[in-house]
Design an enzyme around this catalytic site. Structure first.
Site, short mmCIF file in Angstrom:
data_model
loop_
_atom_site.label_atom_id
_atom_site.label_comp_id
_atom_site.label_asym_id
_atom_site.label_seq_id
_atom_site.Cartn_x
_atom_site.Cartn_y
_atom_site.Cartn_z
N SER A 62 43.00 40.45 44.52
CA SER A 62 42.69 40.39 45.53
C SER A 62 44.12 41.07 46.66
O SER A 62 44.62 40.38 45.96
CB SER A 62 41.90 39.19 45.84
OG SER A 62 42.46 39.26 47.42
N CYS A 116 38.79 27.13 50.70
CA CYS A 116 38.20 27.20 51.24
C CYS A 116 37.04 25.80 51.53
O CYS A 116 36.34 25.21 51.90
CB CYS A 116 36.91 28.01 50.71
SG CYS A 116 38.21 29.32 50.01
N THR A 144 36.01 37.93 46.16
CA THR A 144 34.51 36.87 46.62
C THR A 144 33.41 38.21 45.93
O THR A 144 33.51 37.76 44.60
CB THR A 144 34.51 36.03 48.07
OG1 THR A 144 35.39 35.63 48.08
CG2 THR A 144 32.78 35.84 47.90
N THR A 173 30.54 53.11 51.75
CA THR A 173 31.63 54.24 52.05
C THR A 173 32.74 52.73 52.10
O THR A 173 32.86 51.86 52.11
CB THR A 173 31.47 54.47 53.69
OG1 THR A 173 30.83 55.17 53.63
CG2 THR A 173 33.05 54.94 54.19
N HIS A 230 44.68 40.65 48.76
CA HIS A 230 45.86 40.47 50.69
C HIS A 230 46.75 39.26 50.03
O HIS A 230 47.05 38.55 50.47
CB HIS A 230 44.97 39.56 51.41
CG HIS A 230 43.81 39.22 50.99
ND1 HIS A 230 44.30 37.10 51.65
CD2 HIS A 230 42.34 38.80 50.89
CE1 HIS A 230 42.97 36.93 50.80
NE2 HIS A 230 42.22 37.07 50.68
N1 PMP Z 1 39.02 33.15 43.90
C1 PMP Z 1 40.77 32.56 44.23
C2 PMP Z 1 40.96 31.85 43.01
C3 PMP Z 1 40.37 32.30 44.96
O1 PMP Z 1 42.00 31.58 45.42
C4 PMP Z 1 39.91 32.99 46.44
C5 PMP Z 1 40.23 32.56 47.28
N2 PMP Z 1 41.70 32.94 47.91
C6 PMP Z 1 39.31 33.62 46.13
C7 PMP Z 1 38.65 33.69 44.53
C8 PMP Z 1 38.16 34.73 47.04
O2 PMP Z 1 38.96 35.32 48.11
P1 PMP Z 1 38.89 35.90 49.12
O3 PMP Z 1 37.93 34.71 49.48
O4 PMP Z 1 39.97 36.63 49.30
O5 PMP Z 1 37.87 36.60 49.02
#
Ligand code: PMP
Length: 402
Positions: free
Chosen positions: A200, A325, A73, A238, A202
């Protein structure tokens, strides 16, 4: 009892090898990389620099082109807002695909409020952006083009290579959100002319709390956080050292093992696709072949997606409804679920589709787990359809002959 987790697109379990790599940076090496006058700080700085090189290697970048963030994000926000501002006066137009994640879409609101014009690129029924439409949309005053690598809800992989070449010819900064794809399918910035790439941790068996933004040398991005000079001045604050170390470790594993993971996931995915074919009135979403390995998405006429997921959960099977989401989105005045923008964009009829399902398989899933889902699904679908008001209407219309 088996618990089958098929929601890896929302997050993946931490690989135990990644956890072991992180552990010393919680307990032993807790220094602040900016305070590197002493051993503690130096160890932290070295660890962050190593991780930077490891993440860079995953996408064929140079270490100095990777900056760490808190996650996708933040990377997407920085890419969109930072590149729009960084493009300078006179460039007040932004182009994004209709199927971008909310962290791209909602970052457009402050831009619109500041007078930027936004062009949304449509997608076809498989969710694919047409490179020709990109060519037509780009203008002399375009500051940024943003098209994701793969869509988390429908699994479609976008033609970011051809799209990037069009952006490059036009001299437009090109951002690729590779959150759903990085670590799962190859992505090399020496071949794909992207200027900004979101990653990302995770989403590829690393920890939550670490993401990265690839910033091609020479790309102009204005910072969005202000404070110290961390992350080459683009991202003050940090660093989350253990999470960054974990992201580096996860990137190494993904680089080495993604081919084997993809093979395993594709095999399990085939079993799931084949089994689903037995369910009547089921429609797949996304591209039939250009899609993430082990990503199976569909909707079933007259069957409410969220109810299906609740029943599946009772059978120890965990899947998702569209993007994690969007299930938080509800109508403002009523309790109706709002159709997912991605489903709308690919033209799914909202009268008979009340929610899509995404099964995103992971490297730890087994054939038995897939069978558990396939055994549970037909009965649940039948039960939910029998109580669906839209299905009852449909049956009445059928009985009347139309
Ligand atoms: N971009 C994409 C294509 C996503 O699927 C997601 C949600 N996993 C995000 C951005 C945002 O990721 P996060 O909620 O881990 O910041």
């Amino acid at each position: 009892m088996t618990k089958a987790f098929f929601d890896h697109i929302s997050t993946t379990p931490l690989d135990p090898r990644v956890f072991e790599a992180m552990r010393p940076y919680f307990l032993e090496w807790y220094g602040n990389p900016s305070s590197h006058i002493h051993d503690q700080g130096q160890a932290a700085l070295r660890a962050v620099d190593h991780a930077r090189a490891e993440v860079a290697a995953l996408i064929g970048a140079k270490a100095g082109e990777i900056l760490f963030t808190s996650g996708a994000t933040e990377s997407n926000n920085l890419a969109v807002l930072g590149a729009a501002e960084g493009a300078g006066a006179g460039k007040r137009h932004v182009v994004v695909s209709e199927v971008e994640h909310f962290s791209v879409m909602n970052a457009l609101t402050p831009l619109r409020n500041a007078g930027y014009e936004v062009t949304l690129l449509p997608v076809d029924g498989n969710g694919v952006v047409d490179p020709d439409a990109v060519r037509k949309a780009l203008r002399d005053d375009t500051a940024l083009l943003s098209v994701m690598h793969a869509n988390s809800e429908i699994g479609t992989i976008e033609p970011v290579g051809p799209i990037g070449r069009i952006a490059k010819e036009a001299g437009v900064t090109f951002h690729v959100d590779a959150t759903a794809s990085a670590g799962h399918i190859p992505m090399d910035v020496r071949e794909i002319p992207a200027d900004l790439v979101t990653l990302s941790a995770h989403n590829f068996y690393g920890p939550k709390g670490a993401g990265a933004l690839y910033l091609r040398e020479g790309t102009k991005v204005a910072p969005r956080t202000f404070g110290g000079f961390q992350e080459m001045g683009y991202r003050a604050g940090t660093e989350n050292v253990p999470a960054i170390v974990g992201m580096g470790a996860a990137a190494i594993l993904a680089g080495r093992e993604m081919g084997a993971w993809a093979e395993h996931l594709s095999r399990l995915g085939e079993i799931l696709w084949d089994g689903l074919a037995a369910i009547p009135m089921l429609h797949y979403t996304g591209h039939p072949s250009e899609r993430l390995p082990g990503h199976v998405s569909f909707w079933v006429e007259h069957v409410e997606g969220e109810s299906l997921l609740l029943f599946l959960n009772m059978k120890e099977v965990m899947a998702a409804s569209g993007s994690a989401c969007s299930s938080n989105l509800r109508g403002r005045d009523e309790e109706d679920l709002v159709a997912s923008p991605v489903l709308r964009a690919i033209g799914v009829p909202s009268d008979i589709c009340t929610g899509s399902i995404t099964f995103s398989l992971g490297k730890g899933n087994t054939v038995d787990e897939v069978r558990l889902a396939l055994d549970a699904l037909p009965g649940i679908v039948e039960r939910l359809r029998a109580m669906s008001p839209t299905y009852l209407d449909y049956q009445k219309r059928q009985a009347k002959g139309g």
